[in-house]
Enzyme design. Structure first.
Site, PDB file in Angstrom:
ATOM      1  N   ASP A  13      51.531  24.091  41.340  1.00  0.00           N
ATOM      2  CA  ASP A  13      50.766  24.371  42.560  1.00  0.00           C
ATOM      3  C   ASP A  13      49.557  25.237  42.204  1.00  0.00           C
ATOM      4  O   ASP A  13      49.247  26.215  42.860  1.00  0.00           O
ATOM      5  CB  ASP A  13      51.643  25.037  43.623  1.00  0.00           C
ATOM      6  CG  ASP A  13      52.259  26.355  43.167  1.00  0.00           C
ATOM      7  OD1 ASP A  13      52.329  26.607  41.942  1.00  0.00           O
ATOM      8  OD2 ASP A  13      52.681  27.147  44.035  1.00  0.00           O
ATOM      9  N   HIS A 227      54.013  34.874  35.501  1.00  0.00           N
ATOM     10  CA  HIS A 227      55.295  34.187  35.687  1.00  0.00           C
ATOM     11  C   HIS A 227      55.320  32.822  34.982  1.00  0.00           C
ATOM     12  O   HIS A 227      56.238  32.515  34.220  1.00  0.00           O
ATOM     13  CB  HIS A 227      55.565  33.978  37.184  1.00  0.00           C
ATOM     14  CG  HIS A 227      55.379  35.188  38.030  1.00  0.00           C
ATOM     15  ND1 HIS A 227      56.311  36.203  38.086  1.00  0.00           N
ATOM     16  CD2 HIS A 227      54.373  35.553  38.866  1.00  0.00           C
ATOM     17  CE1 HIS A 227      55.892  37.137  38.926  1.00  0.00           C
ATOM     18  NE2 HIS A 227      54.716  36.763  39.410  1.00  0.00           N
TER      19      HIS A 227
END
Length: 291
Positions: A13, A227
């Site tokens: 995303d 992340h």
């Protein structure tokens, strides 16, 4: 340079948190990886695909990029930061590949059973749909490398809570999975020194610097947790990490996640040396400049 040994599709995303863009750059800078293509998920997936293609092209690596599922499995509202793609005013002119990202995932995995890894760092809608639309997908994918969940407390994590129904499908599929949760990724930080090193890595590095600083302004911080690049490293540099024995992940209706040892094919990342991981992320991004 050694021949690539890992055939990878990247599901992302990209465009909101800068960590997706950094993860793409780490993949581009990893000589072990043959990056077959990229699929985008969640919200304006065409814009996300154009951004992924632009960043790859700035790195001198045009890439197959296919927009995937815009809506979640149950059409939950999409969280949108509002800054996605704004640093590139001509982004609407960036060409992307025609087709459907879910079909592309099914095609790539089905074409070479047991040989293609999928790194998925956003909501798991594309992966869940691939599993439900192709009975062989979960069996044929070599491994799923996921960023998601939190396994030290019951707090829901963004990727899973955006589409918990999809996450439940993926973790219940029987596919081999390594998942890296927030309790690991939040121990690693990138700061101004890391950004300066990345900015020196040619046009892609300059673009990443701008994206990082935009994310910092959004949160009024001068650091970020990488992340998604950490998740990429669990694939390309697994010796840096500790992993649990295999078990199963249970996803709650709110996107919370728990790990239960035994009875499944999922393992969670359990340890990561923070400074070494941050250095490795920067090293691979900077190395992309010379590839």
């Amino acid at each position: 340079m050694a021949s690539p040994t890992m055939r990878v599709v990247f599901d992302t995303d990209i465009g909101t948190d800068v960590d997706d863009a950094l993860a793409l750059a780490v993949l581009l800078g990893s000589p072990e990886v043959d990056l077959l293509g990229c699929t985008t998920v969640y919200g304006d997936t065409l814009l996300r695909a154009r951004l992924a293609q632009r960043l790859a092209r700035l790195g001198g690596r045009p890439l197959t990029v296919v927009p995937g599922a815009a809506k979640t499995l149950t059409d939950r509202p999409v969280w949108w930061a509002g800054h996605e793609g704004v640093l590139f005013p001509d982004l609407d002119q960036e060409p992307v590949d025609e087709g459907d990202g879910v079909a592309y995932l099914i095609e790539q995995v089905g074409r070479a059973p047991g040989q293609v890894d999928v790194v998925a760092v956003g909501p798991l809608t594309n992966i869940a749909r691939a599993i439900t639309e192709s009975p062989s997908f979960a069996r044929d994918v070599r491994h799923l490398w996921l960023m998601g969940g939190r396994f030290d407390d019951p707090s829901p994590e963004h990727n899973l809570k955006c589409d918990p129904e999809a996450a439940a499908v993926v973790f219940g599929s029987g596919a081999p999975i390594t998942v890296t949760g927030l309790e690991i990724t939040t121990t690693v930080r990138m700061d101004a020194a890391d950004v300066s090193a990345i900015a020196a890595a040619g046009p892609l590095g300059e673009a990443l610097k701008a994206e990082i600083e935009q994310w910092w302004r959004f949160w009024d911080e001068e650091w970020n947790c990488p992340h998604d690049p950490i998740t990429v490293l669990t694939l390309v540099a697994p010796s840096l990490f500790g992993f649990s024995p295999e078990g199963r992940v249970v996803v709650g209706a709110d996107g919370s996640s728990t790990f239960e040892a035994g009875g499944g094919r999922t393992r969670i990342t359990t340890s990561a040396p923070a400074e070494q991981v941050a250095r490795e992320i920067v090293r691979r991004i900077v190395r992309e400049r010379s590839r």
